[in-house]
Design a protein around this motif. Structure first.
Motif, short mmCIF file in Angstrom:
data_model
loop_
_atom_site.label_atom_id
_atom_site.label_comp_id
_atom_site.label_asym_id
_atom_site.label_seq_id
_atom_site.Cartn_x
_atom_site.Cartn_y
_atom_site.Cartn_z
N TYR A 148 14.52 52.93 1.51
CA TYR A 148 14.15 54.22 0.94
C TYR A 148 13.58 54.08 -0.46
CZ TYR A 148 17.20 56.11 4.64
OH TYR A 148 17.79 56.42 5.85
N GLY A 149 14.06 53.10 -1.21
CA GLY A 149 13.56 52.91 -2.57
C GLY A 149 12.51 51.85 -2.70
N LEU A 150 12.58 50.80 -1.86
CA LEU A 150 11.66 49.67 -2.02
C LEU A 150 10.28 49.95 -1.46
CD1 LEU A 150 14.11 46.74 -1.11
CD2 LEU A 150 13.37 47.49 -3.39
N PRO A 204 6.66 53.44 6.41
CA PRO A 204 7.90 52.65 6.26
C PRO A 204 9.15 53.53 6.19
CG PRO A 204 6.22 51.83 4.78
CD PRO A 204 5.70 53.11 5.35
N LEU A 205 9.06 54.68 5.53
CA LEU A 205 10.20 55.59 5.48
C LEU A 205 10.54 56.11 6.88
CD1 LEU A 205 9.69 57.73 2.25
CD2 LEU A 205 11.58 56.17 2.75
N LEU A 206 9.52 56.42 7.66
CA LEU A 206 9.75 56.90 9.02
C LEU A 206 10.45 55.83 9.86
CD1 LEU A 206 9.38 59.10 11.16
CD2 LEU A 206 7.12 58.13 11.65
N ALA A 207 9.98 54.59 9.73
CA ALA A 207 10.63 53.50 10.47
C ALA A 207 12.09 53.34 10.04
CB ALA A 207 9.86 52.19 10.25
N ALA A 208 12.34 53.45 8.73
CA ALA A 208 13.71 53.32 8.23
C ALA A 208 14.58 54.46 8.72
CB ALA A 208 13.69 53.28 6.70
N ARG A 209 14.03 55.67 8.77
CA ARG A 209 14.83 56.80 9.23
C ARG A 209 15.16 56.68 10.72
NH1 ARG A 209 17.90 59.33 6.34
NH2 ARG A 209 17.58 61.41 7.22
N LEU A 210 14.21 56.17 11.51
CA LEU A 210 14.48 55.96 12.94
C LEU A 210 15.56 54.89 13.12
CD1 LEU A 210 10.82 56.06 14.33
CD2 LEU A 210 12.55 57.85 14.53
N ALA A 211 15.45 53.81 12.34
CA ALA A 211 16.47 52.75 12.42
C ALA A 211 17.84 53.27 11.98
CB ALA A 211 16.05 51.56 11.56
N HIS A 233 13.09 54.78 -7.24
CA HIS A 233 13.03 53.49 -6.55
C HIS A 233 14.25 52.61 -6.82
CE1 HIS A 233 8.78 54.40 -5.64
NE2 HIS A 233 8.74 54.88 -6.87
N PRO A 234 14.58 52.31 -8.08
CA PRO A 234 15.75 51.44 -8.31
C PRO A 234 17.07 52.07 -7.89
CG PRO A 234 14.87 52.26 -10.39
CD PRO A 234 13.89 52.63 -9.33
N ALA A 235 17.16 53.40 -7.93
CA ALA A 235 18.42 54.05 -7.54
C ALA A 235 18.76 53.75 -6.09
CB ALA A 235 18.32 55.56 -7.77
N PHE A 236 17.78 53.83 -5.20
CA PHE A 236 18.06 53.55 -3.79
C PHE A 236 18.27 52.07 -3.54
CE2 PHE A 236 16.61 57.88 -3.04
CZ PHE A 236 17.48 58.28 -2.04
#
Length: 411
Positions: free
Chosen positions: A100-102, A108-115, A172-175
């Motif tokens: 989410y931050g990197l 990429p966010l959509l792929a991360a949310r699906l995972a 970005h760094p927070a996540f």
């Protein structure tokens, strides 16, 4: 590796079984990134060059994919037990939170949310089955509430501390930091043996007629079940659509709209969402115990009607204090509904088919929660935010009536 003794299988009224503590803490850490995203992403959408429609898609995508991954989680639990899937899901939770931050762009966010949706399916099913395995009918509501309470420690800390991190060091760094903070979930998932996720009574041999019948009936019950189970599922669909979908996703927008300015909306929204998790943290065991005492068939429809009144108040809100009051009422009622409904589904799930039945129950929750954000944002773009709240209140009233009718007919 921890071995479960007999005292963990028979639960006294004052005990906190180790499996409930472990699965609750695992989920608590896994939720660090997801909980903050609901507040941070809408507030920082412009900074990330994300249009409003994409925010709704991202916040709902993890729930849509769970309609597939809930069943896959049940299949994996039946094939290899709960321990290995829980470890894999914990690894995935840390990786997606860091993503989410990197890599904060849409695909990429959509792929991360699906995972993350697949990870959550597994973690939630593990929590359900481990908690039900050590509970009895007269303690089930309290133990489900205790799991719910423990699992909210992480989200509350994330919203309070993570929100400050976003404001001080950036999105970005927070996540990325939260991704590192999620890593201990992997160690917790390694603690419980596979047997912790199964009922204490042994299952029939795989080749036996009883086991074959279990598989055929299990898949049918996974989607529907008897009238009472369908009523419980429908109630949680409506609750997921309302609290986890519409209200949670549009909260900062509502606060900005009634004030005519977005200033302070994200901070206030974070506090309200923290209250949402805080209500689970402090009150879920009490609500679960109350459902043990007065009966879930009475408590659930009453809570649906109370939630409808709260959402109707949100539809009529004209200032931030009224939005805050109505939102607090929605979140508080949702906590009570979740504790009592999870226990009710556990009551109605046969011990040897819990994975299938509880994954199907999860499907109904996810349908409501997945539809909430995109439908709310579409309505907000087309006709304004407040009509979506009015329609949601009407839905809750209809479902409460359905629940009462179905519960009485099944007696």
């Amino acid at each position: 590796m921890l071995r479960l003794s007999a005292r963990h299988r028979v639960v006294s009224s004052g005990a906190l079984p180790i499996p409930v503590l472990v699965v609750g803490a695992t989920m608590s850490l896994a939720l660090l990134g997801d909980s903050l995203l609901y507040v941070a992403l809408p507030a920082h959408a412009a900074e990330l060059s994300l249009p409003l429609w994409s925010v709704g898609v991202l916040l709902g995508a993890n729930r849509i994919v769970r309609l597939v991954t809930n069943g896959l989680a049940a299949w994996s639990f039946n094939r290899v037990g709960g321990r290995l899937p829980m470890v894999a899901a914990s690894v995935g939770a840390a990786a997606t939170t860091a993503t989410y931050g990197l890599v904060p762009s849409f695909l990429p966010l959509l792929a991360a949310r699906l995972a993350w949706g697949a990870c959550f399916s597994t973690l939630r099913l593990g929590a359900f089955t481990a908690t039900l395995a050590v509970s009895e009918p007269n303690t089930r509501g309290r133990l489900v509430g205790l799991y719910q309470s423990i699992s909210r420690v992480g989200p509350v800390c994330s919203l309070l501390v993570g929100g400050l991190l976003v404001e001080t060091i950036g999105y970005h760094p927070a996540f990325a930091i939260l991704g590192l903070a999620t890593l201990p979930a992997i160690g917790l998932a390694l603690v419980l043996p596979a047997s912790a996720y199964r009922p204490s009574s042994p299952l029939p041999p795989a080749s036996s007629p009883a086991r074959r019948e279990r598989r055929s009936i299990g898949w049918r019950e996974r989607w529907l079940g008897g009238p009472r189970l369908v009523a419980v599922k429908l109630g949680m669909l409506a609750n997921g659509f309302t609290s986890q979908g519409v209200v949670l996703a549009t909260l900062t927008l509502a606060l900005a709209e009634v004030a005519g300015s977005a200033e302070g909306a994200a901070a206030l929204g974070g506090l309200l969402v923290a209250f949402r998790w805080g209500a689970d943290l402090f009150l879920a065991p009490w609500f679960g115990h109350l459902s043990d005492r007065i009966g879930r068939g009475r408590m659930i429809p009453a809570l649906l009607l109370i939630e409808a009144v709260a959402v109707a108040g949100l539809a009529l809100a004209s200032s931030r204090p009224t939005v805050v009051a109505a939102t607090l009422a929605v979140f508080l009622t949702s906590t009570a509904l979740t504790a009592s409904s999870d226990a009710a589904a556990g009551d109605l799930a046969p011990p040897d088919r819990r994975a299938e039945v509880m994954s199907g129950y999860s499907d109904w929750i996810d349908v409501g929660a997945a539809l909430g954000p995109p439908l709310a944002f579409i309505l907000a773009d087309r006709v304004g935010l407040w009509p979506s709240y009015g329609c949601t209140a009407l839905l809750l009233v209809v479902v409460a009536g359905w629940f009462v009718t179905a519960w009485r007919r099944a007696t």
